[in-house]
Design an enzyme around this catalytic site. Structure first.
Site, PDB file in Angstrom:
ATOM      1  N   LYS A  79      43.778  36.000  26.987  1.00 43.72           N
ATOM      2  CA  LYS A  79      42.743  36.801  27.657  1.00 43.72           C
ATOM      3  C   LYS A  79      43.266  38.214  27.885  1.00 43.72           C
ATOM      4  O   LYS A  79      44.430  38.396  28.266  1.00 43.72           O
ATOM      5  CB  LYS A  79      42.391  36.127  28.991  1.00 43.72           C
ATOM      6  CG  LYS A  79      41.213  36.759  29.748  1.00 43.72           C
ATOM      7  CD  LYS A  79      40.879  35.943  30.992  1.00 43.72           C
ATOM      8  CE  LYS A  79      39.718  36.507  31.782  1.00 43.72           C
ATOM      9  NZ  LYS A  79      39.383  35.695  32.957  1.00 43.72           N
ATOM     10  N   SER A 154      34.532  34.439  33.455  1.00 46.21           N
ATOM     11  CA  SER A 154      34.830  35.660  32.729  1.00 46.21           C
ATOM     12  C   SER A 154      35.649  35.438  31.455  1.00 46.21           C
ATOM     13  O   SER A 154      35.649  36.298  30.583  1.00 46.21           O
ATOM     14  CB  SER A 154      35.577  36.640  33.628  1.00 46.21           C
ATOM     15  OG  SER A 154      36.829  36.107  34.016  1.00 46.21           O
ATOM     16  N   SER A 178      36.506  31.071  36.281  1.00 48.01           N
ATOM     17  CA  SER A 178      36.513  31.765  34.987  1.00 48.01           C
ATOM     18  C   SER A 178      37.206  31.059  33.843  1.00 48.01           C
ATOM     19  O   SER A 178      37.085  31.498  32.699  1.00 48.01           O
ATOM     20  CB  SER A 178      37.128  33.153  35.142  1.00 48.01           C
ATOM     21  OG  SER A 178      36.151  34.034  35.583  1.00 48.01           O
TER      22      SER A 178
HETATM   23  N1  GLN Z   1      32.242  34.371  38.049  1.00 49.93           N
HETATM   24  C1  GLN Z   1      33.064  34.614  39.217  1.00 49.93           C
HETATM   25  C2  GLN Z   1      33.005  36.084  39.561  1.00 49.93           C
HETATM   26  O1  GLN Z   1      32.205  36.745  39.026  1.00 49.93           O
HETATM   27  C3  GLN Z   1      34.457  34.157  38.953  1.00 49.93           C
HETATM   28  C4  GLN Z   1      35.250  35.061  38.115  1.00 49.93           C
HETATM   29  C5  GLN Z   1      36.642  34.597  37.844  1.00 49.93           C
HETATM   30  O2  GLN Z   1      36.996  33.427  38.074  1.00 49.93           O
HETATM   31  N2  GLN Z   1      37.469  35.513  37.414  1.00 49.93           N
HETATM   32  O3  GLN Z   1      33.715  36.587  40.360  1.00 49.93           O
END
Ligand code: GLN
Length: 484
Positions: A79, A154, A178
């Protein structure tokens, strides 16, 4: 060739038996990338050329019987918020589009020592804030099961490339879901370890008390292998755990609690049915299934959206045009900072910084951030108490199957609600895994999430392996509808 669908241990056996060479697998994975990347856009950058030599070196190690371990020669995607020395770490933000990391994250150092070949860096929502990759400054990733749908986020790129076969596995980061939510949307396995078991050194911080690096893989065995190679105490990360002692519940007869609050409103019928289906299969194996109540899980979105933005507003203050990344010049230094941040950050990141700054400001700190911390502590107690009654708790990973592009981008609350089931594990710092178990009525992947007490990561992974063997999903070939 279909080697990219095999488990890492099977690939390793082929390497050792000289039936397959690391360089051949490497070529196969890049052939997959050539046929899928133009459609799914999972990788932001591909490292094809630079690793050819490394693949050949891996060939030689296997020929001589001197390979470095089971991950030697395995192509893994990273990532793009995890630093690899000499490569851009963009966090899918204009702010860091040209930032070249001068050092390796600890997880990268560990994987390099094992002879892993990096396929490239994968797309994400800007600074890991989002659930669909629609917030990437470099365009979204598409779901390999249906390119009109989001891959989740994400770590959408990391999940999509494993699903599409252009990497054997990948690393993601998980602050509120994420790793698990995109894994679920792309029909692959995603594991968020106990907070502090994997070093965060070299991961660009979003919300430091929640962030965790973990693997996205085709199956649970691979997740366990990668988790064990990247975990361990790291003096470079102040929150890294010193030692972990894993309890060993009886795997033959476990007590599993279905979380009542994550089977109510807002969860699709398909997602609920998947949990009941899995519960029945486990019951038939002699495990005991009960319903448990964790009332504060209902508050998790509210708690998270105070704590995560508060921490992000502090962490992202370093991107000021002076120390890292982009700079837009101005007449004064404060004008320069203002213009740089206005230009460099996208709308979701700006919104979170504003929310967080507000929650932390004098006069509001106690009412918002302070309350959220108290609620988080209560939630941790709720989970600790539940684990005195059951060994594991289960829920859907996501409230629904993958949604369409644009479907939730105008409705912020609905977008945030897609993390309802995954956020609790981050708030309480405990491990959680998402395992694909079946298809929705629309033929799209659905998963079940299993959680366990802190520091029982390997026990959870072993148990998940037994669950994986009960569902036929993972035995199916990786679907890649982009080739239709
Ligand atoms: N979707 C969640 C957010 O928008 C989690 C994101 C993540 O785990 N990095 O913050």
């Amino acid at each position: 060739m279909e080697n990219h669908k095999l488990s890492i241990s099977k690939i390793n056996k082929l390497f050792k038996d000289k039936e397959l060479k690391p360089s051949e697998l490497y070529d196969e994975v890049f052939e997959r990338a050539a046929s899928t990347e133009s459609i799914i856009h999972g990788h932001l950058t591909l490292f094809q050329e630079e690793n050819i030599q490394k693949a050949l070196e891996s060939n030689t190690r296997y020929e001589k019987g001197e390979h470095l371990g089971p991950l030697d020669g395995i192509p893994i995607a990273i990532k793009d918020n995890i630093n690899i020395s000499g490569h851009v770490t963009s966090c899918s933000s204009k702010m860091l589009a040209n930032y070249v990391s001068p050092y390796d994250a600890t997880v990268i150092t560990k994987l390099k020592k094992e002879g892993v070949l990096f396929t490239g860096k994968t797309n994400l929502d800007e600074f890991a804030m989002g659930s669909s990759t629609e917030n990437s400054a470099f365009g979204p990733t598409k779901n390999p099961w249906d390119p009109s749908r989001v891959p989740g986020g994400s770590s959408g790129g990391s999940a999509a490339v494993v699903s599409a076969g252009s990497a054997i596995a990948s690393l993601g980061s998980d602050t509120g879901g994420s790793i698990r939510q995109p894994a679920s949307f792309c029909g692959v396995v995603g594991f968020k370890p106990t907070y502090g078991t994997v070093s965060r050194y070299g991961l660009i911080a979003f919300a430091s008390s929640l962030d965790q690096i973990g693997p996205i893989t085709n199956n649970v065995e691979d997740a366990k292998l990668i988790f064990n190679s990247i975990s361990g105490h790291d003096p470079k990360d102040a929150t890294s755990l010193i030692a972990t002692k894993t309890e060993q519940p009886n795997l033959n007869k476990a007590k599993i609690g279905i979380i009542k609050e994550l089977m109510e409103d807002g969860i699709s019928e398909d997602a609920k049915e998947e949990v009941y289906k899995v519960a029945k299969l486990m019951e038939a194996e002699g495990h005991e299934i009960v319903e448990v109540s964790l009332p504060l899980t209902k508050m998790s979105i509210s708690i998270y959206y105070l704590i995560a933005p508060a921490e992000c507003s502090a962490n992202l203050s370093r991107f000021d045009g002076v120390r890292y990344g982009a700079r837009v010049s101005g007449n004064t230094s404060s004008e320069m900072m203002e213009l740089t941040r206005a230009e460099g950050f996208g709308p979701e990141v700006k919104k979170r910084i504003l929310l967080g700054t507000y929650a932390l400001s004098a006069g509001y700190y106690d009412a918002y951030y302070g309350q959220a911390l108290k609620a988080r502590a209560m939630m941790k107690k709720e989970f600790t108490d539940i684990y005195k009654q059951v060994d594991y708790v289960i829920s859907p990973t996501t409230p629904s199957d993958p949604f369409k592009f644009g479907e939730k981008s105008d409705n912020q609350l609905e977008m945030y609600m897609s993390d309802l089931c995954t956020i609790p594990a981050n708030l309480v710092g405990m491990p959680a895994i998402s395992i694909p178990t079946g298809l929705s009525s629309q033929g799209l992947p659905l998963s079940v999430q299993i959680m366990s007490p802190a520091n029982t990561d390997n026990t959870l992974l072993d148990f998940s392996q037994t669950l994986q063997s009960l569902v036929s999903f993972i035995d199916k070939p990786i679907l890649n509808r982009t080739e239709k």
